[in-house]
Design a protein around this motif. Structure first.
Motif, PDB file in Angstrom:
ATOM      1  N   ASP A  61     105.210  -3.156  15.956  1.00  0.00           N
ATOM      2  CA  ASP A  61     103.929  -3.563  16.432  1.00  0.00           C
ATOM      3  C   ASP A  61     103.541  -3.242  17.654  1.00  0.00           C
ATOM      4  O   ASP A  61     102.276  -2.710  18.036  1.00  0.00           O
ATOM      5  N   LEU A  62     104.485  -2.830  18.777  1.00  0.00           N
ATOM      6  CA  LEU A  62     104.050  -2.096  20.098  1.00  0.00           C
ATOM      7  C   LEU A  62     103.582  -0.728  20.080  1.00  0.00           C
ATOM      8  O   LEU A  62     102.713  -0.413  20.725  1.00  0.00           O
ATOM      9  N   THR A  63     104.326  -0.069  18.910  1.00  0.00           N
ATOM     10  CA  THR A  63     103.627   1.353  18.701  1.00  0.00           C
ATOM     11  C   THR A  63     102.235   1.239  18.423  1.00  0.00           C
ATOM     12  O   THR A  63     101.413   2.026  18.799  1.00  0.00           O
ATOM     13  N   LEU A  64     101.904   0.154  17.329  1.00  0.00           N
ATOM     14  CA  LEU A  64     100.587   0.224  16.910  1.00  0.00           C
ATOM     15  C   LEU A  64      99.509  -0.188  17.920  1.00  0.00           C
ATOM     16  O   LEU A  64      98.455   0.319  17.990  1.00  0.00           O
ATOM     17  N   LEU A  65     100.085  -1.159  19.023  1.00  0.00           N
ATOM     18  CA  LEU A  65      99.249  -1.471  19.815  1.00  0.00           C
ATOM     19  C   LEU A  65      98.813  -0.354  21.162  1.00  0.00           C
ATOM     20  O   LEU A  65      98.004  -0.437  21.321  1.00  0.00           O
ATOM     21  N   LEU A  66      99.928   0.484  21.340  1.00  0.00           N
ATOM     22  CA  LEU A  66      99.601   1.320  22.005  1.00  0.00           C
ATOM     23  C   LEU A  66      98.848   2.535  21.559  1.00  0.00           C
ATOM     24  O   LEU A  66      98.001   3.252  21.990  1.00  0.00           O
ATOM     25  N   LYS A  67      98.916   2.693  20.209  1.00  0.00           N
ATOM     26  CA  LYS A  67      98.200   3.819  19.291  1.00  0.00           C
ATOM     27  C   LYS A  67      96.651   3.350  19.366  1.00  0.00           C
ATOM     28  O   LYS A  67      95.879   4.083  19.321  1.00  0.00           O
TER      29      LYS A  67
ATOM     30  N   GLN B 185     108.612   2.534  27.006  1.00  0.00           N
ATOM     31  CA  GLN B 185     108.730   4.085  26.929  1.00  0.00           C
ATOM     32  C   GLN B 185     109.174   4.565  25.682  1.00  0.00           C
ATOM     33  O   GLN B 185     108.486   5.655  25.181  1.00  0.00           O
ATOM     34  N   ALA B 186     109.551   3.783  25.196  1.00  0.00           N
ATOM     35  CA  ALA B 186     110.493   4.258  23.790  1.00  0.00           C
ATOM     36  C   ALA B 186     109.049   4.358  22.761  1.00  0.00           C
ATOM     37  O   ALA B 186     109.054   5.513  21.987  1.00  0.00           O
ATOM     38  N   ALA B 187     108.261   3.397  22.777  1.00  0.00           N
ATOM     39  CA  ALA B 187     107.223   3.419  21.725  1.00  0.00           C
ATOM     40  C   ALA B 187     106.238   4.484  22.188  1.00  0.00           C
ATOM     41  O   ALA B 187     105.699   5.278  21.243  1.00  0.00           O
TER      42      ALA B 187
END
Length: 479
Positions: free
Chosen positions: A420-426, A199-201
């Motif tokens: 890394d998590l934000t890049l994955l969701l992006k 949720q934060a990402a």
């Protein structure tokens, strides 16, 4: 004018790591200004002196004291009433911004990198000139978890483990720094960590939430339509939840957090120190289904959903997060606990929190919560419930959060994990159309069964999505 100030230095002599000659001269000017300020007569105040002043910077390794010389320079600037200035630190030019007492920061003027600062000990009197009498009174009462001569045994008992001890010392230091304007709560959890991190990402990707600072416990706006504040939640509890699962009701859980009011709380039922060590989690939930529901609300295509969930679990394992309830591996330390420290601005307390007995029932003896937490009260016995409205929790001027994780590996790597998590969701929310759908899905403006629309409808929805993003940046009142 800067060049004239240092006529003996030519631009070719500007040393590394300065991005320009002007930055170098600016830093040298700041150094001389600090020396001049140190010779001025300082205002008199209780315990006000450089010896009792401590400034720390948040590095990758955690909070570290700045050098004595750097702290002395900062002190003399503040004592003279200067809250934004440039310092020469380890050969580099840094902007020190203390104009907002609740968000002090350091900016590398060459790279633009921002780091948090915090003041411990006795600040110069000039730093408190703009504060109200109530804020000064709260500061005089001190950290919330130490008020009322509360025994500090739960914290002292963690001294056997250096990591645990460091975590709790940092949480205590946060209380000292923010006790004037903010009340603090503690939310313990374990296996829901991945939900909070995702949720934060997503909030970082869509709403510029600072996910590097802390996770986000709630994200889906539509859940708060009928329960936007504590008064509505209490009324719903009395009308329905009290006879039907109480605070375990899914609708209640969707909006509220169970919290303690002291780092050294002993009960009822729970203690932050114990839950930090052992972890805490509800047993009647499917965490993987919760994860899929959040991603589905963002309109992740069905053909990508399963793969994305697997990739999220894999990234979590790489950084030491316990994902055993998601079909992944437990953390190596077998310590899955996390403690989220939540600061809420005092003038917002009664709108979004209430004193609670176990299972969510109102504790009238401690209401209003703002009064109980605003006095020299021992807060080590008593729960509370907080309406974790994402619009409130994503505004740092309303809510501040800090995280400590019992697993040392994840605690040290969390910021890299978030990156890394934000890049994955992006990779799946990568363009304007997908972000528009995700934004509207989170807000509840677009149902999960999304279908393609005409260009005119698409433009209309884009306008709605932009207005929703703006909504997150406004005042938390009148939600």
């Amino acid at each position: 004018q800067v060049a004239c100030f240092w006529p003996q230095v030519t631009p070719r002599l500007a040393p590394e790591p300065f991005a320009s000659f002007s930055l170098y001269c600016l830093a040298k000017m700041a150094e001389e200004t600090a020396a001049q300020l140190s010779m001025q007569e300082l205002p008199v105040g209780n315990d006000a002196s450089p010896a009792n002043f401590c400034l720390q910077v948040n590095l990758e390794t955690g909070w570290q004291n700045m050098s004595k010389q750097e702290q002395k320079q900062v002190y003399f600037h503040l004592a003279a009433g200067v809250r934004r200035f440039t310092l020469l630190i380890r050969g580099g030019a840094y902007l020190i911004d203390l104009s907002s007492p609740d968000r002090p920061r350091q900016v590398n003027m060459a790279s633009g990198k921002v780091r948090q600062l915090r003041i411990l000990g006795a600040p110069p009197p000039s730093l408190m000139l703009d504060d109200s009498a109530e804020i000064l009174r709260q500061r005089s009462l001190g950290a919330q978890s130490r008020r009322g001569d509360a025994p500090q045994g739960p914290v002292n008992d963690l001294a056997f483990d250096p990591h645990f001890s460091t975590c709790f010392q940092e949480l205590q230091a946060n209380e000292i720094q923010l006790c004037g304007k903010w009340a603090v709560f503690y939310h313990a959890y374990s296996f829901s960590a991945l939900i909070y991190e995702v949720q934060a990402a997503l909030a970082a990707l869509l709403f510029q939430f600072d996910s590097q600072q802390a996770p986000l416990p709630r994200l889906l706006m539509q859940e708060f339509g009928e329960l936007p504040n504590a008064a509505c939640l209490l009324q719903k509890f009395e009308d329905e939840f009290s006879q039907n699962l109480q605070d375990h009701h899914p609708t209640y859980r969707a909006v509220a957090l169970s919290v303690m009011c002291s780092l050294v709380a002993l009960g009822p039922e729970v203690s932050p120190a114990v839950l930090f060590l052992a972890g805490y989690s509800c047993e009647d939930l499917s965490f993987m289904n919760l994860l899929k529901d959040i991603l589905a609300a963002c309109h992740i295509p069905k053909d990508k959903l399963e793969r994305l969930c697997s990739d999220i679990v894999a990234v979590s394992e790489q950084h030491g997060l316990d994902v055993s309830r998601f079909g992944g591996k437990p953390c190596k330390s077998k310590r899955p606990g996390h403690l989220l420290q939540i600061f809420i601005r005092r003038d917002l307390l009664d709108e979004f929190a209430y004193a609670s007995k176990p299972y969510g029932q109102l504790d009238a003896d401690r209401q209003p919560l703002s009064k109980w937490l605003g006095e020299d009260s021992n807060t080590n016995w008593g729960q509370a419930r907080v309406v974790a409205h994402p619009r409130l929790f994503m505004q740092p001027e309303s809510v501040r959060m800090y995280l400590s994780s019992a697993d040392p590996a994840f605690h040290a790597q969390r910021q890299k994990f978030q990156h890394d998590l934000t890049l994955l969701l992006k990779s799946v929310i990568f363009d304007g159309a997908s972000r528009e759908r995700a934004t509207m899905g989170i807000s509840g403006s677009l149902p999960p069964a999304y279908s393609r629309s005409s260009e005119s409808t698409r433009r209309k929805k884009a306008g709605t999505a932009n207005r929703i993003r703006q909504l997150f940046q406004r005042s938390p009142t009148n939600l």
